[in-house]
Design an enzyme around this catalytic site. Structure first.
Site, mmCIF file in Angstrom:
data_model
loop_
_atom_site.group_PDB
_atom_site.id
_atom_site.type_symbol
_atom_site.label_atom_id
_atom_site.label_comp_id
_atom_site.label_asym_id
_atom_site.label_seq_id
_atom_site.Cartn_x
_atom_site.Cartn_y
_atom_site.Cartn_z
ATOM 1 N N TRP A 336 0.833 -1.209 0.000
ATOM 2 C CA TRP A 336 0.000 0.000 0.000
ATOM 3 C C TRP A 336 0.862 1.251 0.000
ATOM 4 C CZ3 TRP A 336 -1.832 2.735 4.920
ATOM 5 C CH2 TRP A 336 -0.953 2.518 5.986
ATOM 6 N N ASP A 337 2.149 1.081 0.301
ATOM 7 C CA ASP A 337 3.113 2.189 0.264
ATOM 8 C C ASP A 337 2.958 2.970 -1.047
ATOM 9 O OD1 ASP A 337 3.879 0.017 1.898
ATOM 10 O OD2 ASP A 337 5.963 0.648 1.945
ATOM 11 N N GLU A 476 0.649 -3.141 12.595
ATOM 12 C CA GLU A 476 0.808 -4.599 12.521
ATOM 13 C C GLU A 476 1.147 -5.242 13.865
ATOM 14 O OE1 GLU A 476 3.580 -5.163 9.315
ATOM 15 O OE2 GLU A 476 2.039 -4.836 7.809
ATOM 16 N N LYS A 576 2.917 -0.379 16.342
ATOM 17 C CA LYS A 576 4.125 -0.327 15.513
ATOM 18 C C LYS A 576 4.157 1.003 14.747
ATOM 19 C CE LYS A 576 6.128 -2.946 11.616
ATOM 20 N NZ LYS A 576 5.812 -3.963 10.596
ATOM 21 N N GLN A 577 2.971 1.443 14.296
ATOM 22 C CA GLN A 577 2.915 2.601 13.398
ATOM 23 C C GLN A 577 1.542 3.260 13.466
ATOM 24 O OE1 GLN A 577 3.072 -0.744 10.434
ATOM 25 N NE2 GLN A 577 2.556 0.923 9.053
#
Ligand code: BGC
Length: 746
Positions: A336-337, A476, A576-577
Site C-alpha cells: 500500500w506504500d 501490525e 508499531k505505526q
C-alpha cells in the site's frame, strides 16, 4: 536555477558500505543499480534490478526481484597488485552522488605498498534519456612512475538474491572482438535478459576475453606514463523480453545494436543527454525550502531523486517496490506504500504517472478477484504484497525462530485487507485532482465496484450491526482484531464512492445499490468515546499498557519482539505505526480539532514507530493540529530514517514510502494544502525554522507554483483555468497570480 544537491561520503568505511550502496543507488525507473564499489569487498552487496523482472527460486517461494548479472565490478591491477582500499594507504577519498545529474563520482588518492601514488576517478550513471543504458568511466593517473595497469571487467552472473540463483546462462559471446554479450533466462518466470557491454581504454592495450564460472570478462593491459591520465569507458545496455520498445527485435539484437551506437557516442555525450532530463525533472518538480536547518532541503532533494528513480513510469505493468530498485528487501514487492505514500507525489507533479500506477492495479483486477473467491469473498481482494503476476506474493512464513526452529505464518495476506480500500482511495483521489473522466468511467469504476463488493461480502452481522472482524489494520502489532477503525472508515469510504461513481458514470446496478446502501447504513463506524478517543479496534483501549520508553529509544529496530512474543505484544496497547493517526491523516475533517489532538497524543504515546511509515504521518497530523514543534520534530526524525547515522538502517534498500511521506509532510502538513470541490485551500503551518517554502502543484489541469512565508501566501498559475483559492479566512479568484497576507499558525 542551480542548487547543489550532493550526497557525500567522506571516508571509506566498511561499516557503512551496504547503507551507502542503497543511499547512492542510481537508476531511472526501468533499472536500478546499487552503489557498490568497482573493486570487490566482502562487506558490500552488489545489486542491479529491472522493474518487473521477478522470479521464484522454488515452488514454495514467493517472487524475488531478480538480482541481475553485475556490470559495475572492475578488477584493477596496478604493477601486478590488485587495487583495494584495504591495501596500501588512502591519502584522499571522497564519493559523491550528484542528485542534480544522477552521476556518481569517487575520487581516490592511493599509495601502494611500494610507496607509489595513484589518482583514481570513478564515474558512472544510469541514463535518464535512454533507460537501457548504463555508462561508467575510470580515469587512472600514476603520479610517481610509469606503471602497468590491468583492468578486468565484463558481465558477472555470479550474483544471487541472498544466495538464491534466478538465472540460467543461455549464451555468452564476444562479437567483433569487442562487444561482450550475455543472455540469461529467469528459471521460473521465463524472462529473457540480454546484456551487452563494450569497454575501451584511451590508449593501445593488450586485450583478451574469457568466459568461466558465469563470468564473461575482458582484460586490458597497458603501460601508463607518469602524469598522463588513462581513461577507460564501459557502456552497458540491457533489454529484456518484457520490454515494449524492442521495435521488432529480440532483447539480444536490441542490446547489441544499441551498445554499438551508444559506445560510439562516449561517456561524456551520454551523460550530457541524461543530465538534460534530470534538469527538466528538477525544474518541474523541485521543492525549495529556506530553513535555518539546510539539512531539511537536502532531505527533500534526496527524497525526490529517489522517488523519481524508484518509479517505473515507462510501463504500467509494474509498480513501486517497498525498497524501490535499491535492494532486495521485501523482495521488491509492492505494498500500500505505493498508493498511499508515493502516488500523491506523482499525482500532484505528473498525473500521468499516477494514472499508470493505478492501471497497474486495474490490470491485476482478475487476480484480485481470484484471491477474493479463494477466500470466500466477492469482488476483488488485492494481494498484501504484489509483484508482476498480481497474485499474492507475501512469503507464507516469517523469519525462523532459531530457538524453536519453527516459523510463524505471516498474517497480513490473510487479514491486512485495508490495501483494498487504499487502492480505491487512490483512484478517487486521482479523479478528484485530474477529472480524468475516461479513466474513471472504465478503470476507476471497475476498481471501485469490485473493491466495494469485497467489503460488502466481508462483513459479519451482529444484532443488526455490521462488523469487520479478524482484521489487521495498518498497525501490525495488533493482529486479528475486530472493527479496526481505520479499516472500517476506509471500507465505508470505498463503498460510498463506488455507489457515487457508478451513478455518475451511468453504471448503476440495482442489486449492488441495495447491498451498498445497506452496508453504508449498518457498518459500525467507531466514534470517539467519553474520553475523546476513537477506539483503534473493539478491544484495544481495554488492553494493559507498559512503559515503552526503552523501545521508543530504539525505534525502527522492532526490539520489542526480542522481549515479548508477537502474541504478547498483540495483547497490549502497543503500536508499531500510525493507525488511528493514519485515519486522521486521510480524513482531516473526521473529528473536531480537539478530538484530533487528543487522539494524536494518546496514540503517539503508545506508538514505537517501528515502521518507517509512521513518523511523517504523525508530523502531518501534528502540523494540522497546530502543534508545530511536534510536527517539525517528527519531520526531522523522518528525514533520518535513511539518512541518519544508523549504519544498518538501509542495508537491503531504502524506505520508499518514508521518502514519499517527506513530500506528503511538506505539502499536506507544513503547506497544509487541501481542496474543497474545485477550490484550493491553504492554511500553512510552516515550521519556525523555515522562512520560505516554494513548490509546484498540479491540480485539475492547472500548473501552479505556491510560495509560502510566515507572512505571505503567493500562488502563481502557469497554465490552466481560473481557480478559487481559500486562504486567511477569505476566498480569492486566481487568474495568473495572487498574493495574500496571511498569518501562519505560530
Ligand atoms: C509496514 C507496512 C509496510 C511494509 C512495507 C511494514 O513494516 O508495517 O505498513 O507496508 O513495511 O514498507
Amino acid at each position: 536555477m542551480t542548487r547543489k544537491r550532493t550526497l557525500t561520503e567522506k571516508a571509506f568505511n566498511l561499516q557503512y558500505m551496504k547503507k551507502y550502496g542503497s543511499l547512492m543507488a542510481q537508476g531511472n525507473g526501468y533499472l536500478g543499480m546499487r552503489a557498490a564499489h568497482e573493486e570487490a569487498y566482502t562487506e558490500q552487496t552488489r545489486g542491479m534490478y529491472i522493474a518487473g523482472i521477478y522470479n521464484k527460486a522454488g515452488a514454495a517461494e514467493s517472487s524475488d526481484l531478480v538480482n541481475l548479472p553485475d556490470v559495475a565490478g572492475m578488477r584493477i591491477k596496478i604493477d601486478g597488485t590488485v587495487f583495494s582500499l584495504l591495501d596500501g594507504e588512502i591519502l584522499y577519498y571522497t564519493r559523491q552522488l550528484d542528485l542534480s545529474t544522477g552521476e556518481l563520482r569517487r575520487e581516490i588518492l592511493w599509495k601502494n605498498r611500494e610507496g607509489a601514488r595513484f589518482h583514481l576517478l570513478f564515474q558512472r550513471f544510469a541514463s535518464k534519456s535512454d533507460l537501457h543504458v548504463i555508462a561508467a568511466k575510470v580515469t587512472i593517473t600514476s603520479l610517481d612512475k610509469t606503471a602497468e595497469v590491468e583492468v578486468a571487467t565484463g558481465i558477472d552472473a555470479q550474483q544471487t538474491n541472498f544466495g538464491k540463483q534466478h538465472l540460467t546462462e543461455e549464451a555468452v559471446r564476444v562479437l567483433d572482438d569487442r562487444l561482450m554479450l550475455g543472455v540469461y533466462e529467469t528459471t521460473e518466470s521465463g524472462h529473457k535478459v540480454a546484456i551487452a557491454a563494450i569497454a575501451e581504454g584511451s590508449q593501445e592495450a593488450e586485450r583478451s576475453f574469457g568466459a568461466k564460472n558465469r563470468q564473461l570478462l575482458q582484460t586490458v593491459k597497458t603501460l601508463i606514463d607518469s602524469g598522463k591520465p588513462y581513461e577507460f569507458e564501459k557502456i552497458t545496455v540491457l533489454y529484456t523480453s518484457l520490454d515494449r520498445d524492442l521495435e521488432g527485435m529480440g532483447p539480444e539484437e536490441a542490446s547489441v545494436q544499441k551498445a554499438g551506437q551508444t559506445a560510439a557516442l562516449g561517456y561524456n555525450a551520454l551523460l550530457a543527454a541524461s543530465v538534460g532530463k534530470w534538469q527538466a525533472f528538477w525544474q518541474q518538480k523541485q521543492i525549495s525550502i529556506s530553513s535555518a536547518k539546510p539539512f531539511d532541503q537536502f532531505a527533500l532533494d534526496f527524497a525526490l531523486y529517489h522517488l523519481e528513480i524508484m518509479t517505473p513510469a515507462h510501463d504500467e505493468r509494474f509498480s513501486i517496490g517497498a525498497k524501490g530498485l535499491t535492494g532486495e528487501g521485501y523482495k521488491g514487492h509492492v505494498f500500500w506504500d505505493s498508493e498511499i505514500f508515493i502516488l500523491p507525489f506523482h499525482l500532484f507533479t505528473e498525473p500521468e504517472t499516477a494514472r499508470k500506477l493505478l492501471r497497474y492495479r486495474y490490470l491485476k483486477l482478475e487476480q484480485a478477484k481470484d484471491k477474493a473467491a479463494w477466500n470466500g469473498y466477492e469482488g476483488a481482494l488485492f494481494p498484501w504484497e504484489s509483484a508482476l503476476s498480481g497474485h499474492e506474493e507475501t512469503p507464507e512464513f516469517a523469519a525462523i525462530n532459531i530457538r524453536t526452529g519453527t516459523r510463524q505464518k505471516v498474517a497480513s495476506p490473510i487479514a491486512e485487507h485495508h490495501i483494498v480500500a487504499d487502492i480505491a482511495y487512490a483512484a478517487v483521489q486521482y479523479y478528484e485532482h485530474t477529472q480524468d473522466e475516461a479513466f474513471m468511467a472504465k478503470e476507476g469504476v471497475a476498481l471501485l465496484k469490485e473493491t466495494a463488493l469485497f467489503w460488502i461480502s466481508r462483513t459479519t452481522e451482529e444484532n443488526g450491526r455490521l462488523s469487520l472482524k479478524d482484521i489487521i489494520g495498518p498497525d501490525e502489532y495488533t493482529e486479528h482484531v475486530d472493527n479496526n477503525a481505520f479499516t472500517n472508515y476506509m471500507a465505508h469510504f470505498n463503498v460510498k464512492q463506488a455507489l457515487a461513481f457508478m451513478a455518475r458514470f451511468g453504471q448503476e446496478d440495482e442489486g449492488f445499490k441495495r447491498r451498498a446502501e445497506d452496508f453504508l447504513s449498518r457498518l459500525y463506524l467507531p466514534e470517539a468515546n467519553k474520553e475523546g478517543l476513537i477506539p483503534q479496534d473493539d478491544t484495544f483501549l481495554g488492553l494493559p499498557q507498559i512503559d515503552l520508553e526503552k523501545y521508543k529509544k530504539k525505534q525502527g529496530s522492532q526490539g520489542i519482539l526480542l522481549d515479548y512474543s508477537r502474541q504478547e505484544v498483540n495483547g497490549m496497547q502497543i503500536l508499531k505505526q500510525a493507525d488511528v493517526v493514519m485515519l486522521l491523516y486521510l480524513f482531516p475533517n473526521l473529528v473536531s480539532p480537539e478530538t484530533a489532538i487528543r487522539n494524536l497524543e494518546y496514540y503517539e504515546a503508545h506508538t514505537i514507530h517501528d515502521s518507517s511509515l509512521s513518523k511523517a504521518i504523525h508530523a502531518i497530523v501534528a502540523a494540522r493540529c497546530n502543534k508545530p514543534e511536534m510536527a517539525y520534530r517528527f519531520f526531522q526524525e523522518a528525514c533520518l530514517i535513511d539518512l541518519g547515522m544508523n549504519p544498518s538502517s538501509s542495508d537491503e534498500g531504502l524506505h520508499s514510502a518514508a521518502l514519499g511521506a517527506l513530500w506528503l509532510t511538506t505539502v499536506f502538513g507544513f503547506a497544509n494544502v487541501s481542496f474543497e470541490e474545485d477550490a484550493l485551500k491553504l492554511d500553512p503551518k510552516l515550521p519556525e525554522a523555515w522562512t520560505e517554502l516554494v513548490f509546484p502543484l498540479m491540480h485539475r489541469g492547472r500548473r501552479l507554483e505556491i510560495r509560502l512565508t510566515h507572512e505571505n501566501i503567493r500562488v502563481v498559475k502557469h497554465s490552466g483555468p481560473e481557480l478559487c483559492v481559500k486562504a486567511a479566512g477569505q476566498e480569492f479568484l486566481l487568474t495568473d497570480q495572487l498574493e495574500i497576507k496571511a498569518v501562519s499558525a505560530q
